[in-house]
Design a protein around this motif. Structure first.
Motif, PDB file in Angstrom:
ATOM      1  N   SER A 148     -50.587  41.862  29.160  1.00 22.33           N
ATOM      2  CA  SER A 148     -49.939  40.460  29.540  1.00 22.33           C
ATOM      3  C   SER A 148     -50.519  39.467  30.074  1.00 22.33           C
ATOM      4  O   SER A 148     -50.193  38.496  29.891  1.00 22.33           O
ATOM      5  CB  SER A 148     -49.160  41.240  30.890  1.00 22.33           C
ATOM      6  N   ARG A 149     -51.939  39.575  30.204  1.00 19.24           N
ATOM      7  CA  ARG A 149     -53.072  38.522  30.504  1.00 19.24           C
ATOM      8  C   ARG A 149     -53.702  37.930  29.139  1.00 19.24           C
ATOM      9  O   ARG A 149     -54.141  36.854  29.369  1.00 19.24           O
ATOM     10  CB  ARG A 149     -53.762  38.995  31.331  1.00 19.24           C
ATOM     11  N   LEU A 150     -53.670  38.823  28.299  1.00 16.58           N
ATOM     12  CA  LEU A 150     -54.566  38.160  27.041  1.00 16.58           C
ATOM     13  C   LEU A 150     -53.402  38.449  25.844  1.00 16.58           C
ATOM     14  O   LEU A 150     -53.375  39.682  25.332  1.00 16.58           O
ATOM     15  CB  LEU A 150     -55.601  39.073  26.718  1.00 16.58           C
ATOM     16  N   ILE A 151     -53.142  37.261  25.369  1.00 17.24           N
ATOM     17  CA  ILE A 151     -51.777  37.528  24.397  1.00 17.24           C
ATOM     18  C   ILE A 151     -52.148  36.185  23.219  1.00 17.24           C
ATOM     19  O   ILE A 151     -52.579  35.158  23.421  1.00 17.24           O
ATOM     20  CB  ILE A 151     -50.458  36.984  24.806  1.00 17.24           C
ATOM     21  N   ALA A 152     -52.241  36.602  21.922  1.00 20.31           N
ATOM     22  CA  ALA A 152     -52.352  35.874  20.831  1.00 20.31           C
ATOM     23  C   ALA A 152     -51.028  35.690  20.091  1.00 20.31           C
ATOM     24  O   ALA A 152     -50.673  36.792  19.520  1.00 20.31           O
ATOM     25  CB  ALA A 152     -53.515  36.236  19.793  1.00 20.31           C
ATOM     26  N   GLU A 153     -50.365  34.668  19.961  1.00 17.15           N
ATOM     27  CA  GLU A 153     -48.986  34.607  19.554  1.00 17.15           C
ATOM     28  C   GLU A 153     -48.820  33.204  18.982  1.00 17.15           C
ATOM     29  O   GLU A 153     -49.047  31.993  19.483  1.00 17.15           O
ATOM     30  CB  GLU A 153     -47.959  34.714  20.656  1.00 17.15           C
TER      31      GLU A 153
END
Length: 324
Positions: A60-65
């Motif tokens: 939830s803290r580290l997202i690549a999108e």
């Protein structure tokens, strides 16, 4: 509050359907619904809510999108009473523009804001993001140095100040209570500093690994330096944590010593009072055939016996070293 930074601060109400190309950083401080909608419509992103920034799992803290990085990390703010509190900060990083979401004023952000427009190294959102992480690490280092100095001062007071070397137990108890409160405050602030450093190190490493497609070599080197600084500060924090644990054990040990001294005093008082009580009880029975009642010197002898029965246990305890 929505601030748009590059060479000047813009009024977001006057911006049309497209952001001006000179804007590289949008800082949302406790944003309203209109401000969130403005940013989302102009950049085609989603602005994270305050609740989502507090999620503890890495997913939830580290997202690549969609060529965007959605990152979050804890930070420390001071409340109205100058007490340190954890607040969460969100970062949405794109190839050009950085969006930050926060719900408290933070000194690290103020420091970078002063540089925007005058520092040529801040060319895009990733550069600003890196500068923010560097400022957070610098502030974390200052906090650790301050906590280290406080721990040294407290250590001198605990081991050399004589917390229990006083003839007044009440004063000694107050000193021990104050020392225990100070140790607890140090441990609490150190735990908050640890959370911030871990969060900064995690998002710096993630941005370095995932943002390789559009990250500049300069920003990559600076992110690697941030990660190394976090590792070194984490080592210092671990040693400081061990020292605080030692101080906690020492203060609790002194409290146990003081309690043992109190129990020793109570034991001496109770033992010293037993023989006189027995003698008084025997001579106070007033039986008819008690020869001591007819003695001329019976009363002085009884008083002397009662006093001697109280002094003899004191002499015995002194010989055994209970008063040392």
């Amino acid at each position: 509050m929505l601030n748009l930074y590059r060479w000047a601060t813009h009024d977001w109400h006057s911006i049309g359907a497209e952001l001006p190309p000179e804007i590289i950083w949008l800082d949302l401080l406790d944003p309203s619904a209109d401000e969130k909608q403005f940013v989302e419509s102009r950049l085609n992103i989603r602005v994270p809510a305050e609740g989502s920034l507090g999620e503890i799992e890495a997913s939830s803290r580290l997202i690549a999108e969609h060529d965007r990085l959605y990152l979050s990390s804890p930070a420390v703010r001071l409340d109205a009473n100058d007490e340190a509190e954890i607040t969460n900060v969100g970062f949405v990083i794109g190839p050009r523009v950085l969006v930050t979401v926060r719900f408290a004023a933070l000194p690290a952000f103020d420091t970078v804001m002063k540089r925007v427009g005058s520092d040529d190294s801040l060319k895009n959102g990733m550069c600003v993001f890196t500068a923010l992480l560097e400022a957070m690490v610098d502030r974390g280092a200052d906090v650790l140095e301050h906590l280290g100095a406080k721990a040294d001062e407290l250590s001198r007071g605990v081991f050399k100040g004589g917390l229990v070397r006083t003839r007044r137990p009440v004063r000694s108890s107050r000193k021990l209570r104050e020392a225990l409160e100070s140790v607890g405050e140090l441990a609490d602030r150190l735990a908050k500093a640890r959370d911030v450093l871990l969060g900064v190190g995690r998002i710096a490493s993630f941005a370095d690994d995932v943002g390789n497609e559009w990250i500049t070599p300069a920003s990559k080197r600076r992110l690697e330096a941030v990660s190394k600084d976090v590792v070194s500060l984490s080592d210092y924090e671990s040693r400081l944590s061990d020292k605080i644990q030692l101080l906690l054990d020492a203060v609790l040990g002194f409290i146990n010593i003081q309690q043992n001294d109190l129990f020793k005093i109570l034991t001496i008082v109770s033992v010293v009072g037993v023989p006189p009580t027995i003698l008084v009880g025997v001579w106070g029975m007033n039986f008819k055939n008690m020869p001591e009642l007819n003695w001329t010197l019976g009363y002085p002898l009884a008083c002397a016996a009662i006093i001697a029965s109280g002094i003899l246990p004191l002499l015995w305890f002194r010989r055994r070293g209970w008063f040392d």
